[in-house]
Design a protein around this motif. Structure first.
Motif, PDB file in Angstrom:
ATOM      1  N   TYR A 140     -19.282  20.665 -34.554  1.00 12.75           N
ATOM      2  CA  TYR A 140     -20.600  20.905 -35.122  1.00 12.75           C
ATOM      3  C   TYR A 140     -20.639  20.485 -36.586  1.00 12.75           C
ATOM      4  O   TYR A 140     -19.617  20.510 -37.266  1.00 12.75           O
ATOM      5  CB  TYR A 140     -20.973  22.395 -35.075  1.00 12.75           C
ATOM      6  N   LEU A 144     -25.791  22.792 -38.641  1.00 12.24           N
ATOM      7  CA  LEU A 144     -26.135  23.201 -37.282  1.00 12.24           C
ATOM      8  C   LEU A 144     -25.587  24.587 -36.986  1.00 12.24           C
ATOM      9  O   LEU A 144     -26.277  25.424 -36.386  1.00 12.24           O
ATOM     10  CB  LEU A 144     -25.593  22.187 -36.272  1.00 12.24           C
ATOM     11  N   VAL A 145     -24.351  24.849 -37.407  1.00 11.36           N
ATOM     12  CA  VAL A 145     -23.779  26.190 -37.209  1.00 11.36           C
ATOM     13  C   VAL A 145     -24.616  27.226 -37.946  1.00 11.36           C
ATOM     14  O   VAL A 145     -24.879  28.314 -37.435  1.00 11.36           O
ATOM     15  CB  VAL A 145     -22.317  26.223 -37.686  1.00 11.36           C
TER      16      VAL A 145
END
Length: 419
Positions: A140, A144-145
């Protein structure tokens, strides 16, 4: 064309830069403004930045990202500024026609007197750094995390390795730890961190998370899901050193390897790009090389603090409003050229005659310097110098030049570092 929508100012992007530019333009006498935002809400990436530390420059308070964004969104709504959400801009012509599409309106052509580019930036993905290994689930970007955890309420793993020490990665090291994820370490290719010192202290040191400089990931293990990564030390040429490899068990690899100004739309408008930053060339009015097209925020260069984005965007909105009102600032300009340790400088040009008292230059250095001097020179020699105990690529530098010095300068200006 019959389906033209005529606007004084069209702002592309409804994040902190776009909102601040719109408010500034409105406060400087232009009413017919529209913000085009592709997401379902305004505020940009700040909506997922639930940590505090925003607003110290602008408000003298420690705000979270959503709180900071809400202040500008509320002000825009209070001023009656039109914000078109779920609206994706397809392209921008050189004569300031913005083609956009949305579920509500379909395809719309906005004909603008002035355009402000405020699209922000995006993260470098895995292909952007040529990372070797398998392609399992569990790789990732840090942003996004952040969105998965803070917006969607989903924690995507139990053990993490972070590659790159950008600010988002440092912040997510802390955030993952608070969510019960074991962060095995942050691995940085360079000999210095690319993040702010305060984030290293508050996000890594305070939580006992190790930072490994001069390290990189050389392999990703796992077929369906990440099961581990191989890390290794690198030499002075950033090549892995044989015999230093180590396998780290993990089920997620988080990439924090840099941000890129979002300038695909700028290319369609024929706006000049900076090869060093991927951002836009602008003068001290935040005007690009295309008449009536302005830019601000991370689309110009990646900032450390959103407060600095706001200050820059206030200037862009004000100058776009003056342009619409026919108050076009003309006159001789001089180039501002980065040399000897300075990677880039913004603005790239400044007007010799202006009604301001000072001009602020923002720049980043290429490596770590200690007890150094920032030197500003013209054709006659040194104009000004500024002493600094530490200069690091991870922190943007700012200096101010007096208008009197600029007016008296001969030729172009250079900004350099002396040790």
């Amino acid at each position: 064309m019959e389906n033209y929508v005529y606007k004084d100012i069209v702002i592309v992007g409804g994040g902190p830069a776009g909102l601040a530019a719109a408010i500034s333009a409105k406060n400087n006498g232009v009413d017919d403004i529209v913000i085009l935002e592709r997401d379902k809400y305004a505020g940009g990436v700040l909506r997922q930045c639930i940590h505090d530390g925003f607003g110290l420059q602008m408000f003298g308070e420690r705000l979270t990202g959503p709180e900071y964004a809400a202040r500008y969104e509320d002000k825009a709504n209070e001023l009656g500024i039109e914000i078109k959400l779920n609206t994706f801009v397809l392209d921008i012509s050189e004569d300031k026609v913005v083609r956009a599409i949305s579920p509500e309106d379909g395809v719309v052509y906005y004909k603008a007197k002035a355009v402000v580019l405020a699209m922000g930036c995006r993260e470098k993905p895995r292909p952007g750094i040529m990372l070797p290994g398998q392609r399992p689930a569990g790789v990732y970007t840090a942003g996004l995390v952040q969105r998965l955890i803070n917006i969607d309420g989903f924690v995507p793993g139990k053990e993490a390795v972070i590659l790159g020490s950008g600010d988002i990665g440092l912040i997510m090291a802390r955030r993952l730890t608070l969510e019960g994820v074991k962060v095995k370490g942050v691995y940085e290719l360079m000999s210095f961190s690319s993040g702010l010192k305060r984030n290293i202290v508050q996000c890594l040191d305070d939580f006992g998370i190790p930072l490994y400089l001069d390290h990189t990931v050389t392999d990703i293990h796992g077929k369906d899901r990440v099961t581990g990564v191989t890390v290794a030390k690198v030499d002075e040429n950033k090549k892995p050193i044989p015999g230093t490899e180590q396998i780290i068990d993990c089920d997620m690899l988080v990439l924090s390897v840099g941000l890129i100004p979002e300038n695909e739309l700028s290319k369609s408008a024929g706006v000049q790009l900076n090869n060093v930053t991927g951002g836009l060339f602008v003068d001290d009015t935040m005007s690009t090389n295309r008449d009536g097209i302005f830019a601000c925020g991370n689309v110009v260069h990646v900032h450390d603090l959103v407060d600095f984005v706001t200050i820059e965007s206030n200037n862009a909105g004000k100058c776009a409003a003056e342009y619409v009102k026919g108050q076009i600032f003309e006159g001789d300009t001089m180039n501002v050229i980065p040399t000897n340790g300075v990677r880039y400088v913004v603005p790239n040009k400044i007007h010799k005659q202006h009604d301001r008292k000072t001009v602020e230059l923002m720049f980043r250095v290429g490596r770590v310097y200690k007890n150094a001097k920032i030197v500003v020179s013209d054709s006659n020699g040194v104009m000004r110098s500024f002493n600094r105990n530490v200069l690091t690529p991870g922190e943007m530098e700012k200096i101010k030049l007096a208008q009197a010095d600029i007016a008296a300068a001969v030729g172009d200006i250079t900004v350099s570092i002396e040790e």
